[in-house]
Design a protein around this motif. Sequence first.
Motif, PDB file in Angstrom:
ATOM      1  N   ALA A   1     -32.639  20.829  26.380  1.00  0.00           N
ATOM      2  CA  ALA A   1     -31.643  20.710  25.232  1.00  0.00           C
ATOM      3  C   ALA A   1     -32.262  21.246  23.842  1.00  0.00           C
ATOM      4  O   ALA A   1     -31.630  20.851  22.708  1.00  0.00           O
ATOM      5  CB  ALA A   1     -31.475  19.437  24.906  1.00  0.00           C
TER       6      ALA A   1
ATOM      7  N   GLY B   1     -32.744  25.107  21.362  1.00  0.00           N
ATOM      8  CA  GLY B   1     -31.923  26.075  21.001  1.00  0.00           C
ATOM      9  C   GLY B   1     -31.352  27.111  22.005  1.00  0.00           C
ATOM     10  O   GLY B   1     -30.181  27.258  21.978  1.00  0.00           O
ATOM     11  N   GLY B   2     -32.004  27.224  23.002  1.00  0.00           N
ATOM     12  CA  GLY B   2     -31.631  28.125  24.011  1.00  0.00           C
ATOM     13  C   GLY B   2     -30.569  27.499  24.843  1.00  0.00           C
ATOM     14  O   GLY B   2     -29.477  28.137  25.220  1.00  0.00           O
TER      15      GLY B   2
ATOM     16  N   ASN C   1     -32.472  16.487  30.034  1.00  0.00           N
ATOM     17  CA  ASN C   1     -33.764  16.737  29.135  1.00  0.00           C
ATOM     18  C   ASN C   1     -34.620  15.835  29.184  1.00  0.00           C
ATOM     19  O   ASN C   1     -34.249  14.587  29.236  1.00  0.00           O
ATOM     20  CB  ASN C   1     -32.966  17.302  27.675  1.00  0.00           C
ATOM     21  CG  ASN C   1     -33.946  17.805  26.741  1.00  0.00           C
ATOM     22  OD1 ASN C   1     -34.556  18.644  27.292  1.00  0.00           O
ATOM     23  ND2 ASN C   1     -34.150  17.208  25.658  1.00  0.00           N
ATOM     24  N   ARG C   2     -35.950  16.290  28.854  1.00  0.00           N
ATOM     25  CA  ARG C   2     -36.912  15.156  28.793  1.00  0.00           C
ATOM     26  C   ARG C   2     -36.668  14.204  27.572  1.00  0.00           C
ATOM     27  O   ARG C   2     -37.027  13.136  27.879  1.00  0.00           O
ATOM     28  CB  ARG C   2     -38.307  16.080  28.408  1.00  0.00           C
ATOM     29  CG  ARG C   2     -39.498  15.223  28.273  1.00  0.00           C
ATOM     30  CD  ARG C   2     -40.723  15.938  28.098  1.00  0.00           C
ATOM     31  NE  ARG C   2     -40.515  16.598  26.914  1.00  0.00           N
ATOM     32  CZ  ARG C   2     -41.507  17.449  26.306  1.00  0.00           C
ATOM     33  NH1 ARG C   2     -42.765  17.615  26.961  1.00  0.00           N
ATOM     34  NH2 ARG C   2     -41.340  17.982  25.311  1.00  0.00           N
ATOM     35  N   THR C   3     -36.352  14.484  26.627  1.00  0.00           N
ATOM     36  CA  THR C   3     -35.716  13.712  25.651  1.00  0.00           C
ATOM     37  C   THR C   3     -34.410  13.451  25.605  1.00  0.00           C
ATOM     38  O   THR C   3     -33.664  14.359  25.177  1.00  0.00           O
ATOM     39  CB  THR C   3     -36.272  14.244  24.155  1.00  0.00           C
ATOM     40  OG1 THR C   3     -37.677  14.726  24.287  1.00  0.00           O
ATOM     41  CG2 THR C   3     -36.176  13.110  23.115  1.00  0.00           C
TER      42      THR C   3
ATOM     43  N   ARG D   1     -31.792  14.217  22.510  1.00  0.00           N
ATOM     44  CA  ARG D   1     -31.620  15.820  22.157  1.00  0.00           C
ATOM     45  C   ARG D   1     -30.387  16.203  23.141  1.00  0.00           C
ATOM     46  O   ARG D   1     -29.528  16.958  22.608  1.00  0.00           O
ATOM     47  CB  ARG D   1     -32.734  16.578  22.427  1.00  0.00           C
ATOM     48  CG  ARG D   1     -33.804  16.536  21.202  1.00  0.00           C
ATOM     49  CD  ARG D   1     -34.996  17.555  21.374  1.00  0.00           C
ATOM     50  NE  ARG D   1     -34.656  18.890  20.676  1.00  0.00           N
ATOM     51  CZ  ARG D   1     -35.168  19.908  20.789  1.00  0.00           C
ATOM     52  NH1 ARG D   1     -36.276  19.948  21.653  1.00  0.00           N
ATOM     53  NH2 ARG D   1     -34.743  20.966  20.290  1.00  0.00           N
TER      54      ARG D   1
ATOM     55  N   THR E   1     -35.611  25.390  29.514  1.00  0.00           N
ATOM     56  CA  THR E   1     -37.042  24.934  28.708  1.00  0.00           C
ATOM     57  C   THR E   1     -37.876  26.167  28.962  1.00  0.00           C
ATOM     58  O   THR E   1     -37.604  27.189  29.480  1.00  0.00           O
ATOM     59  CB  THR E   1     -37.483  23.739  29.501  1.00  0.00           C
ATOM     60  OG1 THR E   1     -38.066  24.292  30.906  1.00  0.00           O
ATOM     61  CG2 THR E   1     -36.416  22.740  29.954  1.00  0.00           C
TER      62      THR E   1
HETATM   63  P1  ATR Z   1     -35.797  26.556  22.196  1.00  0.00           P
HETATM   64  O1  ATR Z   1     -35.198  26.693  20.893  1.00  0.00           O
HETATM   65  O2  ATR Z   1     -36.730  27.919  22.818  1.00  0.00           O
HETATM   66  O3  ATR Z   1     -34.904  26.223  23.321  1.00  0.00           O
HETATM   67  P2  ATR Z   1     -37.109  24.144  21.794  1.00  0.00           P
HETATM   68  O4  ATR Z   1     -36.074  23.721  20.762  1.00  0.00           O
HETATM   69  O5  ATR Z   1     -38.475  23.834  21.256  1.00  0.00           O
HETATM   70  O6  ATR Z   1     -36.955  25.535  22.112  1.00  0.00           O
HETATM   71  O7  ATR Z   1     -36.645  23.406  23.138  1.00  0.00           O
HETATM   72  C1  ATR Z   1     -37.624  23.430  24.325  1.00  0.00           C
HETATM   73  C2  ATR Z   1     -36.868  22.654  25.477  1.00  0.00           C
HETATM   74  O8  ATR Z   1     -38.075  22.665  26.613  1.00  0.00           O
HETATM   75  C3  ATR Z   1     -36.589  21.277  24.996  1.00  0.00           C
HETATM   76  O9  ATR Z   1     -35.578  20.895  25.927  1.00  0.00           O
HETATM   77  C4  ATR Z   1     -37.679  20.580  25.641  1.00  0.00           C
HETATM   78  O10 ATR Z   1     -37.619  19.184  25.795  1.00  0.00           O
HETATM   79  P3  ATR Z   1     -37.694  18.039  24.648  1.00  0.00           P
HETATM   80  O11 ATR Z   1     -36.314  18.048  23.950  1.00  0.00           O
HETATM   81  O12 ATR Z   1     -38.021  16.766  25.306  1.00  0.00           O
HETATM   82  O13 ATR Z   1     -38.883  18.460  23.748  1.00  0.00           O
HETATM   83  C5  ATR Z   1     -38.107  21.207  26.907  1.00  0.00           C
HETATM   84  N1  ATR Z   1     -39.843  21.155  27.145  1.00  0.00           N
HETATM   85  C6  ATR Z   1     -40.656  21.462  26.612  1.00  0.00           C
HETATM   86  N2  ATR Z   1     -41.943  21.241  27.225  1.00  0.00           N
HETATM   87  C7  ATR Z   1     -41.323  20.156  28.020  1.00  0.00           C
HETATM   88  C8  ATR Z   1     -42.024  19.749  29.295  1.00  0.00           C
HETATM   89  N3  ATR Z   1     -43.477  19.598  29.264  1.00  0.00           N
HETATM   90  N4  ATR Z   1     -41.491  19.089  30.497  1.00  0.00           N
HETATM   91  C9  ATR Z   1     -39.959  19.402  30.127  1.00  0.00           C
HETATM   92  N5  ATR Z   1     -39.194  19.662  29.155  1.00  0.00           N
HETATM   93  C10 ATR Z   1     -40.023  20.262  28.141  1.00  0.00           C
END
Ligand code: ATR
Length: 280
Positions: A135, A137-138, A158-160, A163, A197
């Motif tokens: 969830a 920017g991508g 999403n993990r969180t 978001r 992600t």
């Molecule tokens: P971008 O803008 O490139 O999409 P971002 O805003 O940092 O980057 O988002 C990264 C995504 O990868 C998020 O959905 C993040 O989950 P969280 O919202 O819970 O942080 C996800 N992500 C990153 N590391 C992760 C992990 N170890 N397991 C699951 N999801 C992960």
Amino acid sequence: MTHPDRFLLAGVMGWPVMHSRSPMFHNYWFKQHGLAGTYVPLAIPPERLAGALRGLHPLGFSGCNVTIPHKQETMKIIDHVDDLARAIGAVSCVTVRADGSLSGTNNDCYGFIQSVKAEHPGWRADAGPIVVIGAGGGSRAVCYGLAREGAKEIRLVNRTLRRAQEVAHAFGGPIQALPWETRHDALDGAAMVVNTTSMGMVGQPPLDISLDRLPKNALAADIVYIPLETPFLAAARKRGNRTMNGLGMLLNQGRPAWKAWFGIEPEVTPELRAMVERTI
Ligand code: ATR
């Protein structure tokens, strides 16, 4: 819009930026169109972003792309942000206007949708439920594009959870936010699954998901392109699913940028794609 009397300039601002494949394909387009110009990687730390963006006009740049970590901050600096970038919450492309002011848009959404359509002709967003993982920017660019294309059901995992709920709240419509534990079961009956992600990217652990419930005729897509085949895509391919990596999204988001900067819409040819693939 192109200027035979001027050396055309564009680039990508990022930090770090040297891994970027963008100079390679933009410079291919300069050559292909017989234009004198170049596209450069601009290593800009966050504290210099405002100065760098303001420098585009005096230096004679037509514009630039912005990438990690500048996509949100750029919105606050430039003079005009279009509705699409505002909805997605990130700018990916800045154009210098005739009066020197800076306008921003987001081409990631176009890049993703265009790559699906080009690589999987006949694809329809409304063919069935779509699972989007992540969830950030991508994800916002992908979800926005899918919703605009007519997706009827987007299961956003999403993990969180918060978001994902924020994205669902911002875009509404077909997006339903789901907790991380449901990601395996959310694939049940899906026509498409998209990883947005960073999991599976070089240096990162693979995306932790079981594909058992994913129908065999579903399309599995990843916005990661280094490596070209993430463990998630490899697992999908091995069980018979069609797959799509993130390179098409990267290449296609360059086309509207060129249109805005130079008035030309360049093509993503198989030759261009192969040239970039050889470097990954
Ligand atoms: P971008 O803008 O490139 O999409 P971002 O805003 O940092 O980057 O988002 C990264 C995504 O990868 C998020 O959905 C993040 O989950 P969280 O919202 O819970 O942080 C996800 N992500 C990153 N590391 C992760 C992990 N170890 N397991 C699951 N999801 C992960």
